[in-house]
Enzyme design. Structure first.
Site, PDB file in Angstrom:
ATOM      1  N   SER A 243      -9.982  -0.566   6.881  1.00 59.16           N
ATOM      2  CA  SER A 243      -9.409  -0.385   5.543  1.00 59.16           C
ATOM      3  C   SER A 243      -8.742  -1.613   4.956  1.00 59.16           C
ATOM      4  O   SER A 243      -8.386  -1.626   3.781  1.00 59.16           O
ATOM      5  CB  SER A 243      -8.412   0.777   5.555  1.00 59.16           C
ATOM      6  OG  SER A 243      -9.113   1.985   5.639  1.00 59.16           O
TER       7      SER A 243
ATOM      8  N   LYS B 197       0.844  -1.202   0.000  1.00 59.72           N
ATOM      9  CA  LYS B 197       0.000   0.000   0.000  1.00 59.72           C
ATOM     10  C   LYS B 197       0.879   1.253   0.000  1.00 59.72           C
ATOM     11  O   LYS B 197       1.948   1.271   0.630  1.00 59.72           O
ATOM     12  CB  LYS B 197      -0.897  -0.028   1.255  1.00 59.72           C
ATOM     13  CG  LYS B 197      -2.046   0.989   1.238  1.00 59.72           C
ATOM     14  CD  LYS B 197      -2.952   0.784   2.459  1.00 59.72           C
ATOM     15  CE  LYS B 197      -4.105   1.773   2.502  1.00 59.72           C
ATOM     16  NZ  LYS B 197      -4.974   1.546   3.674  1.00 59.72           N
TER      17      LYS B 197
ATOM     18  N   SER C 244      -9.908   1.986   2.764  1.00 57.50           N
ATOM     19  CA  SER C 244      -9.036   2.746   1.894  1.00 57.50           C
ATOM     20  C   SER C 244      -8.082   1.884   1.076  1.00 57.50           C
ATOM     21  O   SER C 244      -7.542   2.332   0.082  1.00 57.50           O
ATOM     22  CB  SER C 244      -8.214   3.723   2.727  1.00 57.50           C
ATOM     23  OG  SER C 244      -7.339   2.996   3.592  1.00 57.50           O
TER      24      SER C 244
END
Ligand SMILES: [Mg+2]
Ligand SMILES: [Zn+2]
Lengths: 500, 98, 499
Positions: free
Chosen positions: A179, A80, A155
């Site tokens: 997330s 990420k 997210s």
């Protein structure tokens, strides 16, 4: 070797370890597929063949020397974009960090490198991890491989779409309020948020420091377990990192047994708030567990009603302070207004231009929650709600081993459906937030397709703090029950991304 | 309805160093009122004496030894800066001319 | 901006009661910074003692320096404070380019030390008790340099440059309670207080305590109220007054300035003010409307500090004697005249003299070595006398050799020179340089006879009672013996010959 991309990380690790296939071949296969399909999914913000292949070659060389650096040696991974990497730009999904190449590696990134996992690239995310759909990314939303018109969750939608679309076998996510787990649920993949402090946050661009936790994203429970084993462990650079080891998650998965299992269903998270198809999948999971011999009881967690409110005070408060460092002085964007502006005006103009609307909204909300006169009522009360939630959970866990909830209230919604309604967006996290507030581990495991839309649903497993192994054990039990029914992981039922 | 007035939004934006147009102030005030109204229920959640939890996992006394570790080079420290001079980060003047 | 109208000092004191409050920031002399492993060193090239943590790069996290906590506890104990059984760090949020994260990691509602007091003695011996509100840990900011404009000051600068070498250096901020009743002596008390803090932290070796380097910095709060009024007046806070003289002058200036305003029916604005060392006045800082709201909250990246009683006691056991009490004790023990003692104190030689006495030298002899010959040598070599490469034990040894007659004063100075030149301990120098008092009277008598033969009238004069005539022969004998004899013995022998 195109079937490589459908294998799980543990299968790939075994093939690499037995030298049936090289890390370089595996990495190339995922890399080539990513280059081809990323324009469809927008999973990655950055892909670098050179560094990935170099790392894969190094992994192969190590193996040739008889060095197996970890159980995932040679398996490529996606990271990420809120984890710092010295060899790739790190933007956290924001314009304000566009092009920033960090001067240091996050602890988790360093551990991946040391464990011999080539990094394919950096995955898309809502700006500074604020969001549940990746629609707040400054670089456009990621798409759900099950239906490209839908969100892959957020997210960490870049990581979930990469894994569920087979653009990476495994990925790293971060979870502040869901997330990792929400994206896993809506893409039919697995994702786990470890106990707070189990994985070092050093190098994770902070959203809300007391809630953030890094964790694995994968297509199988074992893969997440293996990955958590690689990235967890004490780090002196993170003062909140746990001093003790939580044991091997992979061992827990391999020794999973339903015998004597006591499962709790939270009264407050078993309501009409959930989409009927999601609720049906959840009821099916519970029925399967009962049939397998687990004991199921309903537990009462009255303070969960306040979880979202507390979360949306604590998160913006901490975020408003964490994001103050984005000021155009030491790194990142600088916008200089016309005339002869002072630094104060340069900072304000930079932050105006560099932050998206959701980030500004939360910074201002957090500033409000902390400002004098409001602190006690808002931030202070929210911190007390955390205590109440911990008390409720302690009581619940005195009766059961784990709690189960649907991970998300709905399946993947359409891109654009909620983007202009922050409050509706916030409600996606209703079941996942309590784990972050209390610091306990939680994971999402696929439990079927909702009957209305044929889209994936997930079941969330919550365990007491430090008992991540218990969570993985139950995750594995549930996964095995469905494997027996489906014959293959749920992800095998996803449409072929190449033809979408 | 809570008390997020346009003036308060302007003040909060200034505290957070975010330039806002009048239009943005109006939008933000509207959105924040809705949000604050829905989260204000926390104030009713707690009755009686409850300790605040600022760290989810209680720990104390985590220290590092007083040992010097390598620093960045000056070049690396300045490498990401929008502007630098004489080995330092360069920023616009801090005060308006008087 | 220039000086404002002032009321004559005596008149101001007559009309108003002065209340002061002092905030002193002490930079600790730990090896590394408060929250990262960068070196805590003054004067290096800009931005060379920096890392992702102290320049606030995204993702970096702080980790607390244990030694800094120990030093903070020690300072709290030295100031008679209680040590908090549980304390924590908080974030103080405000934007400023020298503050890398745009928040300062500090302590707010749970300082490490609180409720202390120290006695401050003014020059004439009058003692004031100053109550300490709290002492808390925090981090220093970076250093801004303002470029362009006429003066290099912040006003009118074209741009500024930031060096973060100092960012994250550990600080202890010591805050007094309001100090009442000092009256006309408030400015003097303020300076004496800062001096005392400086002396204490220096004696503890927790800070280099060099004010010219900003190791000790003072913010001085001053307010006035009419005598008899219960309510405190509005205060001003004069920032960064960084020499003892400035502390005294800034407080005096604020008293006179505020008195003038109040006496003319004006009101005092609560504000921070800047002290202009060169021209001796304070000016209003920029009104910071939003700086008042620092939005403190507990630092989520750090866990609480909960010092155990055992740890606190361990630290207490390492505390040196209070410098004021120590001075009193030594002055009595040594029996020096006031001026002699002050000379030792002002030359910062208490430690050396005390150690020399402890090694066996008489106090006066020890004093004379350090403030005399050694100070002179240091001066000529342009080093601090404390930095000379001679130990108090070596000085004491040399003095002992003088006392036992094994060295003459002149030989002793030779030995000192040898020690400083790195020739080893006094004994080794004596050996190497062949410095031995000649105690063989045979050689000595021969030398005396030779000298007397050259000055035949001397013996006669001595016999007539003019004993001082021996001096001429003593000089000649000493010369012949290259100084390696005891002059008193020579004299004795000459007088014997005259009998
Ligand atoms: Mg302070
Ligand atoms: Zn540093």
């Amino acid at each position: 070797m195109s079937d490589l991309i459908h294998k799980s990380a543990s299968e790939l690790a075994d093939l690499i370890a037995s030298k049936s296939v090289s890390s370089q071949e595996v990495t190339s296969a995922f890399f080539d597929r990513s280059v081809e399909l990323n324009p469809k999914t927008n999973s990655y913000l950055y892909l670098n063949r050179d560094t990935a292949i170099a790392a894969a070659k190094a992994a192969d060389a190590a193996l040739a020397n008889g060095e197996k650096l970890s159980p995932l040696h040679g398996v490529p991974i996606a990271v990420k974009d809120n984890l710092t990497t010295t060899d790739a730009p790190t933007t956290s999904g924001s314009k304000i960090l566009e092009g920033w190449v960090p001067q240091y590696d996050a602890t988790v990134v360093a551990r991946l490198r040391k464990a011999g996992l080539p990094i394919l690239g950096k995955t898309n995310m809502d700006e500074f991890a604020m969001g549940s759909s990746t629609e707040y990314s400054a670089y456009g939303p990621s798409k759900n491989p099950w239906d490209l018109t839908r969100i892959p969750g957020g997210s960490g939608g870049g990581s979930s779409s990469a894994v569920s679309g087979h653009l990476a076998p495994i990925a790293i996510g971060s979870d502040t309020g869901g997330s990792i787990r929400f994206p896993a649920a809506v893409t039919g993949s697995v994702g786990a948020k470890p106990t707070y402090g189990a994985v070092s946050r050093y190098g994770l661009i902070a959203l809300a420091s007391s809630l953030d936790q890094i964790g694995p994203v994968s297509n199988t429970v074992l893969d997440s377990a293996l990955l958590q084993d690689v990235i967890s462990g004490h780090d002196k650079h993170d003062s909140t990192s746990l001093p003790q080891s939580l044991g091997s998650m992979a061992d827990a998965v391999r020794s999973a047994d339903v015998k004597g299992l006591r499962v709790g269903v939270v009264k407050q998270l078993d309501s009409d708030a959930f989409q009927p198809g999601v609720k049906a999948c959840f009821d099916d999971t519970i029925a399967k567990l009962v049939a397998a011999g687990a004991e199921v009881v309903t537990v009462d967690c009255p303070s969960f009603e306040y979880a979202i409110a507390a979360y949306y005070l604590i998160l913006p408060a901490e975020a408003s302070s964490n994001l103050a460092k984005f000021d155009s002085v030491r790194f990142g964007l600088r916008v200089t207004p016309d005339g002869n502006p002072t630094i104060e005006r340069v900072m304000a103009a930079t932050r105006e231009a560099g932050f998206g609307p959701e980030v500004k909204r939360r910074i201002i909300l957090g500033t409000y929650a902390l400002s004098s006169g409001y602190y006690d009522a808002y931030y202070g009360s929210a911190q007390k709600v955390r205590t109440l939630i911990q008390q409720d959970l302690a009581k619940a866990f005195s009766q059961v081993d784990v709690l189960l909830t649907p991970t998300a209230p709905t399946t993947a919604f359409k891109i654009g459906e909620k983007v202009n309604n922050p409050l509706a967006m916030y409600l996606n996290d209703i079941a996942t937030i309590p784990a972050n507030l209390a610091g306990i581990p939680g994971m999402s495991v696929p439990n079927g397709l909702a009957f209305e839309d044929g889209l994936p649903s997930g079941v969330q497993i919550l365990a007491p703090a430090m008992q991540d192994a218990q969570m993985y054990r139950v995750g594995s039990i549930i996964e095995q029950m469905y494997l027996a029914e489906w014959g293959a992981p749920l992800i095998a039922q996803a449409p072929k991304l190449e033809v979408l | 309805m809570s008390e997020i007035t346009p003036d308060l939004v302007r003040h909060l934006a200034s505290l957070s160093r975010i330039l806002v147009t009048d239009e943005e102030v109006a939008t933000l005030a509207g959105e924040l009122n809705v949000i604050v109204d829905s989260i204000a229920i926390v104030t009713q959640a707690v009755k009686g004496d409850v300790l605040a939890t600022s760290h989810p996992i209680p720990m104390a006394n985590v220290f590092r030894e007083d040992v010097v570790e390598p620093s960045l080079t000056q070049e690396s420290a300045l490498s990401a800066a929008p502007d630098s001079a004489e080995g330092r980060f360069r920023v616009a003047a801090i005060l308006d001319e008087e | 901006m220039a000086k404002e109208a002032l009321m004559p000092y005596e008149q101001a004191i007559e009309q108003f009661e002065v209340v002061i409050g002092l905030e002193v920031h002490v930079e600790l002399n730990t090896k590394s910074k408060m929250f990262c492993g960068c070196a805590n060193i003054f004067g290096n090239e800009p931005n060379t003692n920096v890392c992702p943590i102290c320049i606030g790069l995204p993702g970096s996290l702080p980790a607390v320096n244990k030694k800094a906590v120990e030093s903070s506890i020690a300072i709290g104990l030295a100031l008679g404070c209680q040590i908090a059984p549980t304390g924590r760090f908080s974030r103080k949020n405000y934007f400023y380019p020298d503050l890398a994260k745009n928040f300062q990691t500090s302590q707010y509602d749970e300082p490490i030390a609180f409720e202390g007091k120290i006695n401050i003695e003014l020059e004439d011996g009058v003692v004031f008790e100053v109550l300490i509100e709290r002492a808390h840990m925090e981090e220093d900011a970076g250093k801004l340099t303002h470029i362009g404009g006429a003066t290099g000051r912040i006003q009118g600068a074209e741009y500024s440059l930031v060096d973060y070498n100092r960012a994250g250096v550990p600080l202890v901020e010591i805050v007094t309670k309001p100090v009442y009743g000092a009256g006309a002596r408030a400015p003097e008390l303020a300076a004496a207080y800062v001096h005392a803090i400086r002396e204490i932290v220096k004696s503890m070796n927790v800070s280099d305590a060099r004010m010219e380097r900003g190791n000790v910095r003072c913010d001085a709060n001053v307010s006035l109220r009419p005598h008899g009024q219960a309510k405190l007046g509005t205060r001003t806070e004069t920032k960064n007054v960084n020499s003892l003289r400035s502390v005294e002058n800034a407080v005096r200036y604020e008293i006179q300035r505020q008195a003038h305003i109040l006496a003319n029916g004006g009101t005092i604005t609560q504000e921070t003010r800047h002290w202009h060392e060169d021209r001796g006045y304070t000016s209003a800082g920029r009104p910071k409307s939003d700086a008042d709201d620092y939005r403190y909250f507990p630092e989520p990246d750090l866990v609480p500090v909960q010092p155990s009683l055992a740890w606190i006691e361990e630290i207490r056991a390492t505390l040196p004697e209070n410098p004021g009490l120590r001075r009193k004790r030594l002055m009595e023990a040594w029996g020096f005249a006031e001026l002699e003692f002050r000379d030792v104190v002002n030359s910062d030689l208490l430690d050396q003299v005390e150690a020399t006495v402890a090694a066996g030298a008489a106090p006066q002899a020890a004093r004379k070595w350090w403030t005399g010959e050694l100070a002179r040598l240091a001066n000529s070599q342009e080093v601090a006398v404390q930095d000379l490469s001679i130990t108090p034990a070596q000085v004491a040894k040399i003095q002992q050799l003088i006392d036992s007659g094994e060295l003459t004063d002149r030989m002793a100075r030779d030995v000192v020179a040898g020690v400083l030149a790195g020739e080893g301990d006094p004994e080794a120098v004596i050996e190497k340089r062949g410095l031995k008092v000649v105690s063989d009277d045979g050689a000595l008598i021969a030398a005396i006879d030779e000298a007397l033969a050259k000055q035949p009238d001397v013996l006669e004069k001595i016999r007539e009672g003019k004993v001082q005539a021996a001096g001429a022969v003593i000089g000649a004998v000493m010369q012949a013996m290259r100084g390696q004899v005891d002059a008193a013995r020579v004299r004795e022998l000459i007088l014997e010959r005259a009998k």
